[in-house]
Write an enzyme that holds these catalytic residues in place. Structure first.
Site, mmCIF file in Angstrom:
data_model
loop_
_atom_site.group_PDB
_atom_site.id
_atom_site.type_symbol
_atom_site.label_atom_id
_atom_site.label_comp_id
_atom_site.label_asym_id
_atom_site.label_seq_id
_atom_site.Cartn_x
_atom_site.Cartn_y
_atom_site.Cartn_z
ATOM 1 N N GLN A 1 -59.079 -9.074 -113.239
ATOM 2 C CA GLN A 1 -58.665 -10.307 -113.928
ATOM 3 C C GLN A 1 -57.667 -11.116 -113.110
ATOM 4 O O GLN A 1 -57.168 -12.143 -113.580
ATOM 5 C CB GLN A 1 -58.043 -9.965 -115.293
ATOM 6 N N LYS B 1 -66.738 -11.573 -112.398
ATOM 7 C CA LYS B 1 -65.639 -12.238 -113.102
ATOM 8 C C LYS B 1 -65.012 -13.340 -112.248
ATOM 9 O O LYS B 1 -64.209 -14.130 -112.724
ATOM 10 C CB LYS B 1 -64.564 -11.218 -113.490
ATOM 11 N N ASP C 1 -56.106 -2.593 -110.283
ATOM 12 C CA ASP C 1 -57.352 -3.108 -110.834
ATOM 13 C C ASP C 1 -57.191 -4.624 -110.907
ATOM 14 O O ASP C 1 -56.496 -5.146 -111.777
ATOM 15 C CB ASP C 1 -57.576 -2.475 -112.208
#
Lengths: 153, 430
Positions: B227, B250, B224
């Site tokens: 970030q 993001k 994932d």
């Protein structure tokens, strides 16, 4: 900082620091848990009813939450202790009006609310309204003997 | 991308180097700030200090302009029309796929599937790959520091299949211990899904080592990268992970668009995720043949303008250089960490040795929500709450934290403003 001082009034800061009726009742007639899924706040409410079950004899709360939700729970327990269930429901209505309603009607509601009127500043912080009402939703759940936990959503 | 992946396995020497300005690796932050119109906003009359990029990042003008231009000048449905506009939109859409592939190091653009975001990408893998490869008695392995989006899809899958979800623990700094992780990789582990960089703690996982451990046991790995992609160079081919997912929003791109990378040989044998238009070769009521990837996984009209603007976003980031972005943020993180550590009564949650610019903290006697409200009135945007990572909060025994998250456009002065506002918090709650 002035609107912040409207929100965080002395009474609220005081009840946050020294919450009244904090803890558990030994043998509550009703118990309910409330969640604010947005922030993870959690509150457990114990209620003892009087003999015929029509009024709140004693009430305590515990859990974790922000200053607004903790102070609101603390002030709510003070306000509803000794009140009938119908009276406390009416009070929640008034309280909700104070937070979300038309400012022009607040004078009338304010008179009934007493100390709870310190939450008037929350109106200017709409995202915090749920913090102030969590305890009341939980009380409602406890009085209605709801199966599912109360939630602000 | 020929650049080696730097951050996940960056040696301390390399980190030192990255900190020092080098030719081509410095970032002109004032110029960057001018690219982002939202940074000129002034909530409550105070200049905006945007420290919530880990929730969603602001957008550069060039991305906003691309999306608007798409609707004005070359918008039509993709892969369907023979007409001028459809052809133009299709070219732009597939160009964006190529750019996205290049940006994260995928060798073949067909390995990039456009999705709504990280959440949808993980759900796609869970329902397509997971349903086929995870059965009764099998295990899926994750870590304690996952975002809910990398927990719940696997819980749903395990529940459906009678499989078990295993969770690798983290230490007090917020790091996965590799030997603990290794112990949980067993004969029945069908997939290891982990966050590349933690949204709540900032921890950069040692994904290279993790992947090596998994591959030694034949376990495929999903990362994932929500970030990670906005902050550091990522090269999926070099990492050799099976799946990699990230969100556009993001990474300074539009919301509602993201990408799933999957190794082509895996994608080719995976069943469709959703049925509909675009994902088929031929349809009759007796039998439907599916299209090849990526079309097989893009049923229905996609987020056309969003995908095209994501292409512009990665162009923008490549022009700045992700090495330069990383160096800038690492420097800022060092400054911010020192500043917050010196705040009375403040405790940082997440002190991993390898971190991105996430400063998650709690303060004695003040709930994060109240801090968030007070900071807000100073024009400072932070996230407060559990950050969709309740197991992380439980691990550290806090109901919530305040999270200040950094991005390429942040500056030291903004961290100074944060510190000054925290002093006001203490004053009010004294």
């Amino acid at each position: 900082m002035s609107d912040l001082l409207d929100l965080y009034q002395e009474v609220i800061l005081d009840h946050n620091k020294r919450p009244r009726n904090f803890g558990a009742l030994e043998s509550p007639d009703r118990e309910a848990t409330g969640y604010n899924p947005l922030c993870g706040d959690q509150l457990v409410l114990d209620v003892a009813l009087d003999g015929d079950g029509g009024a709140i004899k004693d009430i305590r709360f515990r859990g974790s939450g922000c200053a607004i939700s903790k102070a609101s729970a603390s002030l709510m327990t003070e306000a509803v202790k000794g009140k009938t269930i119908a009276e406390s429901e009416k009070l929640f209505e008034r309280f909700h009006e104070l937070l979300t309603g038309d400012p022009s009607v607040r004078g009338e509601a304010g008179a009934e609310l007493g100390k709870l009127a310190v939450f008037e500043g929350v109106r200017e912080f709409p995202v915090r309204v749920k913090c102030a009402t969590l305890a009341w939703h939980t009380l409602q759940a406890a009085l209605e003997k709801a199966e599912a936990p109360a939630t602000t959503e | 991308m020929s650049e080696p992946v730097k951050s996940p396995a960056l040696s301390s020497e390399a980190r030192q180097e990255a900190r020092a300005p080098q030719g081509g690796a410095t970032l002109d932050v004032e110029a960057v700030r001018r690219d982002f119109p939202a940074l000129a906003l002034a909530p409550y009359g105070k200049p905006l200090v945007y420290l919530d990029s880990a929730a969603s990042a602001q957008k550069p003008e060039v991305v906003i302009e691309t999306e608007a231009r798409c609707y004005r000048e070359f918008y039509a449905n993709v892969h369907r029309g023979v007409h001028y506009l459809s052809a133009k939109a299709t070219v732009a859409y597939e160009d964006a796929r190529r750019k996205t592939a290049r940006f994260i190091g995928a060798r073949n653009p067909n390995e990039i599937i456009f999705v709504r975001g990280t959440t949808e990408g993980i759900n796609l893998v869970a329902s397509s790959y997971g349903r086929r490869h995870v059965g009764a008695g099998d295990e899926v392995l994750i870590t304690t520091m996952e975002h809910h989006s990398n927990i719940v899809p696997w819980q749903l899958l395990c529940e459906e299949k009678g499989a078990t979800l295993k969770v690798a623990p983290i230490n007090d700094r917020g790091e996965v211990e590799l030997d603990e992780l290794e112990k949980l990789m067993g004969q029945r582990t069908r997939l290891f899904a982990t966050v590349h960089v933690s949204n709540a703690l900032g921890t950069i996982n040692p994904v290279r080592e993790m992947i090596a451990l998994a591959h030694a046991r034949g376990i495929p790995v999903l990362l994932d990268g929500a970030q990670a992609v906005p902050h550091m160079p990522v090269d999926v081919a070099e990492l050799d992970c099976e799946f990699y997912v990230f969100s556009g929003h993001k990474a300074f791109g539009p919301s509602g668009i993201g990408a799933l990378y999957g190794k082509l040989e895996l994608l080719q044998e995976m069943p469709p995720y959703q049925g509909g238009g675009e994902m088929i070769r031929t349809v009759s009521f007796e039998k439907t043949e599916y299209a090849d990837p990526p079309a097989r996984f893009e049923a229905g009209t996609p987020n056309i303008a969003g995908a095209i603007a994501l292409g512009t976003t990665v162009d923008y980031l490549e022009a700045i250089g992700m090495d330069a972005v990383w160096a800038h943020e690492e420097n800022l993180l060092g400054y911010g960490t020192a500043l917050l550590e010196n705040q009375p009564g403040l405790r940082l949650i997440g002190t991993a040795r390898e971190k991105v610019g996430v400063l998650s903290f709690v303060m004695d006697g003040v709930h994060p929500h109240d801090i968030g409200t007070i900071l807000d009135r100073e024009g400072i945007a932070v996230r407060t709450g559990h950050h969709c990572a309740q197991p992380v909060m439980d691990r550290f025994g806090v109901p919530a934290t305040v999270r200040a998250s950094l991005a390429l456009y942040n500056i030291r002065e903004e961290l100074d403003q944060l510190a000054a506002a925290l002093a006001k918090v203490r004053e009010l709650f004294a």
